[in-house]
Design a protein around this motif. Structure first.
Motif, short mmCIF file in Angstrom:
data_model
loop_
_atom_site.label_atom_id
_atom_site.label_comp_id
_atom_site.label_asym_id
_atom_site.label_seq_id
_atom_site.Cartn_x
_atom_site.Cartn_y
_atom_site.Cartn_z
N MET A 140 0.84 -1.20 0.00
CA MET A 140 0.00 0.00 0.00
C MET A 140 0.87 1.25 0.00
SD MET A 140 -3.08 -0.81 2.67
CE MET A 140 -4.19 -2.20 2.46
N GLU A 141 0.27 2.35 -0.38
CA GLU A 141 0.95 3.64 -0.31
C GLU A 141 0.46 4.40 0.90
OE1 GLU A 141 0.23 5.57 -3.99
OE2 GLU A 141 1.38 4.10 -5.17
N ASP A 142 1.18 5.49 1.24
CA ASP A 142 0.91 6.21 2.49
C ASP A 142 -0.53 6.69 2.64
OD1 ASP A 142 3.46 5.70 3.14
OD2 ASP A 142 4.20 7.77 2.98
N PRO A 143 -1.18 7.21 1.60
CA PRO A 143 -2.57 7.66 1.81
C PRO A 143 -3.48 6.55 2.32
CG PRO A 143 -1.71 8.53 -0.24
CD PRO A 143 -0.70 7.56 0.25
N TYR A 144 -3.29 5.36 1.82
CA TYR A 144 -4.11 4.24 2.29
C TYR A 144 -3.73 3.84 3.72
CZ TYR A 144 -5.83 3.75 -2.46
OH TYR A 144 -6.43 3.97 -3.67
N PHE A 145 -2.44 3.95 4.04
CA PHE A 145 -2.03 3.65 5.41
C PHE A 145 -2.73 4.57 6.39
CE2 PHE A 145 2.24 1.57 4.15
CZ PHE A 145 1.69 0.31 4.27
N GLY A 146 -2.93 5.82 5.99
CA GLY A 146 -3.65 6.75 6.85
C GLY A 146 -5.07 6.28 7.11
N ARG A 147 -5.76 5.82 6.08
CA ARG A 147 -7.13 5.32 6.24
C ARG A 147 -7.15 4.07 7.11
NH1 ARG A 147 -9.20 4.84 0.20
NH2 ARG A 147 -10.96 3.85 1.29
N VAL A 148 -6.15 3.17 6.89
CA VAL A 148 -6.08 1.94 7.69
C VAL A 148 -5.83 2.29 9.16
CG1 VAL A 148 -4.65 -0.09 8.13
CG2 VAL A 148 -5.35 0.44 5.80
N ALA A 149 -4.92 3.26 9.38
CA ALA A 149 -4.59 3.62 10.76
C ALA A 149 -5.80 4.17 11.50
CB ALA A 149 -3.45 4.64 10.76
N ARG A 150 -6.68 4.91 10.81
CA ARG A 150 -7.87 5.44 11.48
C ARG A 150 -8.78 4.31 11.94
NH1 ARG A 150 -7.27 9.52 7.52
NH2 ARG A 150 -8.72 8.49 6.06
N ALA A 151 -8.92 3.27 11.11
CA ALA A 151 -9.76 2.13 11.50
C ALA A 151 -9.15 1.39 12.69
CB ALA A 151 -9.94 1.19 10.31
N ILE A 152 -7.83 1.25 12.67
CA ILE A 152 -7.15 0.54 13.77
C ILE A 152 -7.31 1.33 15.06
CG2 ILE A 152 -4.87 -0.15 14.64
CD1 ILE A 152 -4.11 -0.78 11.72
N CYS A 153 -7.15 2.65 14.98
CA CYS A 153 -7.30 3.48 16.18
C CYS A 153 -8.72 3.39 16.73
CB CYS A 153 -6.96 4.93 15.86
SG CYS A 153 -5.18 5.18 15.55
N SER A 154 -9.70 3.32 15.85
CA SER A 154 -11.08 3.19 16.31
C SER A 154 -11.27 1.91 17.09
CB SER A 154 -12.03 3.21 15.11
OG SER A 154 -11.93 4.43 14.41
N ALA A 155 -10.65 0.81 16.62
CA ALA A 155 -10.77 -0.46 17.33
C ALA A 155 -10.08 -0.39 18.69
CB ALA A 155 -10.17 -1.58 16.48
N VAL A 156 -8.91 0.25 18.73
CA VAL A 156 -8.17 0.37 19.99
C VAL A 156 -8.96 1.20 20.98
CG1 VAL A 156 -6.09 1.33 21.06
CG2 VAL A 156 -5.91 0.03 18.92
N PHE A 157 -9.51 2.35 20.52
CA PHE A 157 -10.27 3.20 21.42
C PHE A 157 -11.58 2.54 21.81
CE2 PHE A 157 -8.02 6.88 19.13
CZ PHE A 157 -6.91 6.74 19.95
N GLY A 158 -12.04 1.56 21.03
CA GLY A 158 -13.24 0.81 21.37
C GLY A 158 -12.95 -0.37 22.28
N ASN A 159 -11.74 -0.45 22.87
CA ASN A 159 -11.32 -1.48 23.82
C ASN A 159 -11.07 -2.85 23.20
OD1 ASN A 159 -11.14 0.10 26.13
ND2 ASN A 159 -13.36 -0.04 26.49
N CYS A 160 -10.91 -2.91 21.90
CA CYS A 160 -10.48 -4.16 21.26
C CYS A 160 -8.96 -4.27 21.36
CB CYS A 160 -10.88 -4.20 19.80
SG CYS A 160 -12.66 -4.39 19.52
N LEU A 161 -8.46 -5.51 21.42
CA LEU A 161 -7.03 -5.74 21.28
C LEU A 161 -6.74 -5.92 19.80
CD1 LEU A 161 -6.32 -8.31 24.16
CD2 LEU A 161 -6.25 -5.81 24.24
N VAL A 162 -5.68 -5.26 19.33
CA VAL A 162 -5.36 -5.31 17.89
C VAL A 162 -3.94 -5.86 17.74
CG1 VAL A 162 -5.12 -4.02 15.75
CG2 VAL A 162 -6.88 -3.36 17.42
N LEU A 163 -3.84 -6.92 16.94
CA LEU A 163 -2.55 -7.54 16.63
C LEU A 163 -2.32 -7.40 15.13
CD1 LEU A 163 -0.07 -9.30 17.34
CD2 LEU A 163 -1.51 -11.32 16.97
N ILE A 164 -1.23 -6.71 14.76
CA ILE A 164 -0.92 -6.48 13.35
C ILE A 164 0.30 -7.30 12.97
CG2 ILE A 164 -0.32 -4.75 11.61
CD1 ILE A 164 -1.58 -2.63 13.42
N VAL A 165 0.17 -8.08 11.92
CA VAL A 165 1.29 -8.86 11.38
C VAL A 165 1.75 -8.15 10.11
CG1 VAL A 165 2.10 -11.11 10.60
CG2 VAL A 165 0.30 -10.96 12.34
#
Length: 973
Positions: A140-165
C-alpha cells in the motif's frame, strides 16, 4: 452470519517455502478448536515460546496494540498463532482480517467492517474480550495507510485488542499508529533455552548445532527435521535449499535502497568474515544500515560487537541464484566478488556464480587465472569445456598446459603453442610457473628414474606460501618415495604435513589424493587406524568419485587397493589395466610398470596365474624402458613365481640381471634366494642366507616376504624357514606349516628389529624371544609360537608378567595373587602348577634338557641364557640416552632404535588386580617420552628440523594415548 465469519482456528505451516505466509488462523471469528495431532514433517511449528508470549501479552494488555514486523520466514505468523491460542484460552473471541492480494480500497472497507463488528460485540451483555488480527498490510501507499490507521485506532479506542502482522517493507504504517510495541526479527530469534526444549525433536542434532546452522530463525529450525545435517557441515537437500532461497529472495527485495542491497549481496557472496574489512573491497558500509540489518535481518548473522558476520549456511547454487537475480545493474560488483572469492580460495562458490552469470567473460577470466584451483575444487569439466570454447585465447595457456599434464580430454598443445609467452601476468603468472613445473616433474617421475629428480628435489616447494604448490610438492615427493619403495619415509613426510596442515571446510581433490596416499602408506607400515582416519578416507574417496581428472581417480584407487593387498587387510582383484594403459599412452613408463606389478600381485593372489604372468612380463618391459631397477627385480620375482606355478623351474633370472649397486642390496638378495629356492639349490641357499644375515632388510623387502609367504605356496613357506630372524616381518606370522601364513606387522621408520642383548650366548639351543612391546608374542628359534599352542590364556599372561617384571623373577605366591585374585593360596597352587605346565609345554621346554622357565624355593624365573625380552633392550637404550655424554648423532640413532622397539607401549595382562602392569606400562611410556625429547633436542643441534619434528610428534601421540605420561608442553614447540 455472513460469509466472512469463520468457524474456528487452525495452526498452519511456518515454513518459509510453503508459499505466502498466513497468520495462523482462518479468516473470521470464533473460539479455538483442538489442534490437529497429525502434521506432516514440513508443517511442524516451533516449540511453544511461553516466556515471549507472556511478555507480549503484557504489552498487548497495556497498549491494546501490538505489531509483529519482519521479513518472511522469521516466525512472526507462528508467534501470532501462539498469541491467539493464549487469548482464546482466556475467553477472547478472535476476528482475523486477511488483506493480502486485495486492492487498497477493498482492504480499507474490509477492515472498517470487521472493526465495527468487533466493537459492537463488546457492547453486548456478557460479551467476551475481542481480538482483531490484521494480516497482509503490504503493497500500500501512504494515503491508504492513513485510512487503515484510522480504523485501527477506532478499534483500539473501542477497547479491542489489535494484533498487526506486518512485513518489514511496510513499516511506514507505524508512523500513523499510536505508540506501541513493535516486535522485529531480532526479537523473534529462538534462544538456547527455548531450543533446548525442542532438542529431542531434532533427531539427535544438538541445540548448539541447530543454532549454528539456523542463527535461531524459527522456520529454519523447523526445517532441520526434514533435512540431512552432518556434524560440522551445513544442512543440505532440496527442501533446505528451497527454504533458504526463499528467505534470501525476500531479504534481497528490490525495494531496498541501492546501498543496502549492494551490502546484502556482498555479505551473501562472502558467507562469513570481518565487518571492518568490507571497505577494502570497495564497498560502501554505513554504520546505521549495519546496525539496522543486525536487528532486523538475522540471515546475515551480523555481530557488530565482535566485528563479524556469518550468513546462514547454504549451498553455493542457492547463493549464485540469489546474486544473479540482481545481476542487472550490478555487473561490476558480481565480477569483483567472483575474483575476490577465487583469491580467498572459495573456488566452488566463485565458479557457481560465474557459471550462472550471463557475462561469460567472468568464467573465462576465472578459468584462465585459477585452472588448478578449479580442478582441485572438483570442477575439471568446467575447466576443460571453457578452454575448448576459448579456442586459441592466450589467457588459456596455463589452463591448457595443466589440463594436458593431468591427461584430461584432447591434446591442448595447440593452445599452449599459440599462446606461448602470453600467460597471465603478475603474481598469478609466477604461481602458474610453479604449478606447471611441479606437474612436469611428476610427469618425469612417472616416466623414468632420474638421478636429478630425487625425492629431495620437491623439498624447496613444500614450504611454499601457496597451498596448492605445497600440496603438489608433497604429492610429488610421496610419488617419488613410493616408486623407490621407501614407504616409511613417505608415511613420515605425509604424517608431518598432515599435522601441520590447516583445516579447511572447502573440498580439495589434491588433499583427497594425499589422504589416500597417507592411508596406503599407513597400511603398509602397519600404523593402527582410528575412526577419524576411516571417515576421512571415505570422504576422500567420495570426492575423488566426482568431477576430477580420471587418471587421478583411477591411480589413487589403485594405490590404496594395492597397499591393502600387500598389508593383508584386504584381498580381491585390482582394476590396473586402465591405469597401466593410460600411463603407457602418455609415455609414463615407470608408472605403467608399477601399475602392471600391482595387477600381477592381484592376479597372483586370486590364482589367475596366466594373467599374472602377462602383467609381470609387461611390467618388466616398461621398467626396463624407464630404467627402474627395483621394478625390474620385483617383476622378475613375480614372473618366476608364476612360472613355478606352471611347473617350470629352469634358469629364471639370468636374462634380467640387475646388480646390487643399481637396486637395493636386500631386494636383490631376496630375488636371488627366491631363484635358488625355485631351483632347489641347497648350497646357493645356504650361501645367500649367510649373506642376508649380515644385511639389514628394508620394509619393502619385508612387505614382499609377507606377500610371498601368504600367496606363493611353492616357495613362500620355504623362504620363511630359511630367512634369518631379522628378515621375518614383525607381528602375527603363523608358524610354517600351519596354513595361512598372513602377516600384519608394524615397522619403525628405520625398519629396525629387536636386537640380541649384548653378551647373550644361546649356544646350540633355540632361543625363546618374548616380545611385550606393541602387544604380546613369543618366538622359539625365530618361529612364532602359534595361537593353538597356548592351551590356557593365563599361560600367556604368566610369561608376559615374567618378561615385564624387573629381573624376570617372581614368587609363586605373587603369581597366584596376580592370576587369581579371588582365590586363596591353597586353592591357587593347584591352578598355578597347571598353568606353569601349560606354559612350559607351549615353549617346548623339555625337563632335564632345556629350561626356559625355571623354578625353585618358591620362585619362578626366566633363564637369561636362553630367553631374551625386548623390554630389556628397550631399557638399555633408554638408559644410554638418558645418561648423556653421547654425540648428538649417536643419540638420534639410539632414539630411532628405541622408537622401533616401542611400537605403542607394553602389553598389560588381562589379570592385573592391583594395577602393577598398568603402572609398568606408564613407566615405560614415560621413559619413551623422555628419550624422544632428548632425541628432538639432539636433532635440533644437528640442524635436522624434520627429524626433531618427527620425535616431537611421537611424544604428542604417546601423551595422547597414555594418561600417565608427563610432558613438558613447552618442549613440544
Amino acid at each position: 452470519m455472513n460469509d466472512n465469519v469463520a468457524r474456528g482456528y487452525k495452526v498452519v505451516a511456518c515454513s518459509a517455502s510453503s508459499g505466502e505466509e498466513t497468520v495462523g488462523v482462518k479468516e473470521g471469528k470464533g473460539r479455538g478448536r483442538k489442534k490437529s495431532s497429525s502434521r506432516s514433517a514440513s508443517s511442524l511449528s516451533i516449540v511453544e515460546r511461553t516466556r515471549l508470549v507472556t511478555d507480549l501479552l503484557r504489552s498487548l494488555a497495556r497498549d491494546r496494540l501490538l505489531v509483529l514486523s519482519s521479513e518472511k520466514g522469521m516466525g512472526k505468523h507462528v508467534l501470532a498463532s501462539q498469541l491467539i491460542d493464549s487469548l482464546t484460552a482466556s475467553g477472547y473471541e478472535t476476528t482475523c482480517v486477511r488483506l493480502a492480494g486485495v486492492s487498497p480500497d477493498t482492504a480499507c472497507r474490509k477492515l472498517r467492517a470487521r472493526m465495527k463488528e468487533s466493537v459492537a460485540r463488546l457492547s453486548l451483555d456478557g460479551a467476551s474480550g475481542q481480538l482483531l488480527v490484521i494480516d497482509g498490510l503490504w503493497g500500500m501507499e501512504d494515503p491508504y495507510f492513513g485510512r487503515v490507521a484510522r480504523a485501527i485506532c477506532s478499534a483500539v479506542f473501542g477497547n479491542c485488542l489489535v494484533l498487526i502482522v506486518l512485513r518489514e517493507d511496510s513499516e511506514s504504517l507505524l508512523e500513523f499508529l499510536p505508540s506501541c510495541r513493535v516486535v522485529r526479527a531480532g526479537d523473534l530469534i529462538v534462544d538456547d533455552r527455548e531450543l533446548s526444549a525442542w532438542e529431542p525433536m531434532l533427531g539427535g542434532l544438538s541445540a548448539k548445532d541447530a543454532m549454528r546452522c539456523t542463527h535461531g530463525i524459527p522456520s529454519l529450525i523447523s526445517n532441520l527435521r526434514v533435512t540431512r545435517v552432518y556434524p560440522g557441515r551445513i544442512p543440505s537437500g532440496s527442501y533446505w535449499n528451497r527454504c533458504v532461497a526463499d528467505l534470501f529472495s525476500n531479504a534481497l527485495r528490490s525495494s531496498l535502497i541501492e546501498e543496502e542491497l549492494e551490502l546484502r549481496l556482498v555479505l551473501l557472496a562472502l558467507g562469513k568474515g570481518e565487518v571492518s574489512k568490507l571497505p577494502s573491497l570497495g564497498i560502501r558500509v554505513s554504520g546505521d544500515i549495519l546496525a539496522e540489518m543486525a536487528e532486523t535481518c538475522p540471515l546475515f548473522g551480523i555481530d557488530l560487537r565482535n566485528d563479524r558476520f556469518d550468513v546462514v549456511p547454504c549451498e553455493d547454487s542457492v547463493v549464485a541464484k540469489a546474486l544473479i537475480e540482481h545481476e542487472k545493474g550490478n555487473e561490476e560488483l558480481i565480477a569483483s566478488l567472483v575474483k575476490h572469492l577465487a583469491a580467498s580460495g572459495k573456488m566452488r562458490r566463485a565458479s557457481a556464480i560465474a557459471l550462472a552469470s550471463s557475462d561469460k567473460r567472468i568464467l573465462k577470466s576465472l578459468v584462465g587465472e585459477y585452472p588448478l584451483e578449479m580442478i582441485d575444487a572438483g570442477l575439471t569439466g568446467t575447466v576443460v569445456r571453457t578452454v575448448l570454447a576459448s579456442g586459441r585465447d592466450p589467457r588459456m595457456c596455463a589452463a591448457a598446459r595443466i589440463i594436458e599434464l593431468f591427461g584430461v580430454g584432447e591434446d591442448f598443445s595447440g593452445v599452449a603453442d599459440a599462446a606461448a609467452g602470453f600467460m597471465i601476468s603478475g603474481e598469478r603468472a609466477k604461481i602458474h610457473e610453479q604449478q606447471i613445473e611441479l606437474l612436469e616433474a611428476m610427469h618425469r617421475c612417472r616416466s623414468e628414474k632420474s638421478g636429478s629428480l630425487s625425492p629431495s628435489w620437491f623439498d624447496s616447494s613444500m614450504s611454499s606460501g601457496h597451498p596448492l604448490v605445497g600440496k603438489l610438492a608433497l604429492m610429488g615427493k610421496a610419488l617419488s618415495l613410493g616408486f623407490d619403495m621407501s614407504f616409511v619415509e613417505a608415511f613420515r613426510e605425509m604424517l608431518l604435513a598432515k599435522n601441520d596442515a590447516a583445516e579447511s571446510s572447502d573440498p580439495s581433490a589434491l588433499s583427497a589424493v594425499l589422504t589416500i596416499y597417507f592411508e596406503a602408506a599407513r597400511e603398509i607400515v602397519g600404523d593402527p587406524p582410528n575412526l577419524g582416519d576411516t571417515a576421512t578416507v571415505a570422504r576422500a574417496e567420495e570426492l575423488l568419485a566426482g568431477d576430477v581428472p580420471p587418471q587421478m581417480r583411477n591411480s589413487t584407487h589403485l594405490v590404496l587397493s594395492a597397499a591393502r593387498l600387500l598389508s593383508g587387510s584386504a584381498d580381491g582383484s585390482l582394476e590396473s589395466d586402465r591405469c597401466a594403459s593410460s600411463y603407457a599412452a602418455r609415455g609414463e613408463w615407470r608408472a605403467a610398470s608399477w601399475a602392471n606389478i600391482a595387477g600381477c600381485l592381484s592376479d597372483f593372489a586370486s590364482a589367475s596365474f596366466r594373467r599374472a604372468h602377462v602383467h609381470a612380463a609387461a611390467a618388466f618391459g616398461y621398467a626396463k624402458t624407464a630404467g627402474d631397477e627395483k621394478a625390474i627385480v620385483v617383476a622378475r620375482i613375480m614372473e618366476r613365481a608364476t612360472l613355478l606355478k606352471f611347473g617350470e623351474s629352469g634358469d629364471l633370472g639370468s636374462a634380467w640381471e640387475v646388480g646390487a649397486s643399481e637396486a637395493s642390496s636386500d631386494l636383490v638378495l631376496l630375488d636371488r634366494l627366491h631363484e635358488a629356492l625355485g631351483r632347489r639349490d641347497a648350497e646357493g641357499v645356504s650361501t645367500l642366507v649367510d649373506e642376508m644375515g649380515e644385511t639389514t632388510p628394508s620394509l619393502s623387502s619385508k612387505v614382499l616376504v609377507s606377500y610371498l609367504a601368504k600367496y606363493d605356496g611353492a616357495v613362500g613357506q620355504r623362504i620363511l624357514r630359511e630367512l634369518p630372524p631379522s628378515w621375518v616381518p614383525n607381528g602375527e606370522l603363523s608358524c610354517v606349516g600351519q596354513g595361512d601364513a598372513s602377516v600384519a606387522f608394524h615397522a619403525s621408520p628405520q625398519n629396525s628389529t629387536v636386537p640380541f642383548a649384548e653378551g647373550l650366548d644361546p649356544g646350540s639351543d633355540p632361543v625363546l624371544d618374548v616380545n611385550v612391546l606393541g602387544g604380546f608374542s613369543a618366538r622359539k628359534g625365530g618361529i612364532k609360537i602359534r595361537e593353538g599352542a597356548w592351551r590356557r590364556r593365563r599361560a600367556r599372561d604368566l610369561l608376559a608378567m615374567l618378561a615385564l617384571t624387573p629381573g624376570h623373577t617372581m614368587s609363586r605366591a605373587e603369581a597366584i595373587v596376580q592370576l587369581w585374585p579371588e582365590m586363596d593360596l591353597i586353592r591357587g597352587r593347584e591352578s598355578f602348577y597347571s598353568v606353569l605346565s601349560a606354559l612350559r609345554a607351549a615353549c617346548g621346554q623339555v625337563a632335564g634338557e632345556i629350561d626356559y622357565i625355571a623354578s625353585g624355593q618358591g620362585r619362578i624365573w626366566l633363564d637369561e641364557t636362553l630367553v631374551r625380552c625386548d623390554v630389556d633392550e628397550f631399557e638399555r637404550l633408554a638408559r644410554l640416552i638418558a645418561g648423556g655424554g653421547l654425540p648428538e648423532t649417536e643419540v638420534v640413532a639410539l632414539c630411532l632404535k628405541l622408537e622401533g622397539l616401542y611400537r605403542g607401549g607394553s602389553y598389560v595382562p588381562v589379570s592385573d588386580p592391583d594395577g602393577k602392569y598398568r603402572r609398568r606400562h606408564e613407566e615405560l611410556s614415560q621413559r619413551y617420552v623422555d628419550a624422544m625429547l632428548k632425541g628432538s633436542e639432539a636433532a635440533l643441534r644437528l640442524n635436522d628440523e624434520r627429524q626433531s619434528k618427527w620425535f616431537r610428534e611421537n611424544v604428542r601421540m604417546e601423551a595422547g594415548a597414555t594418561s600417565g605420561a608427563r610432558v613438558d608442553r613447552s618442549a613440544l614447540g
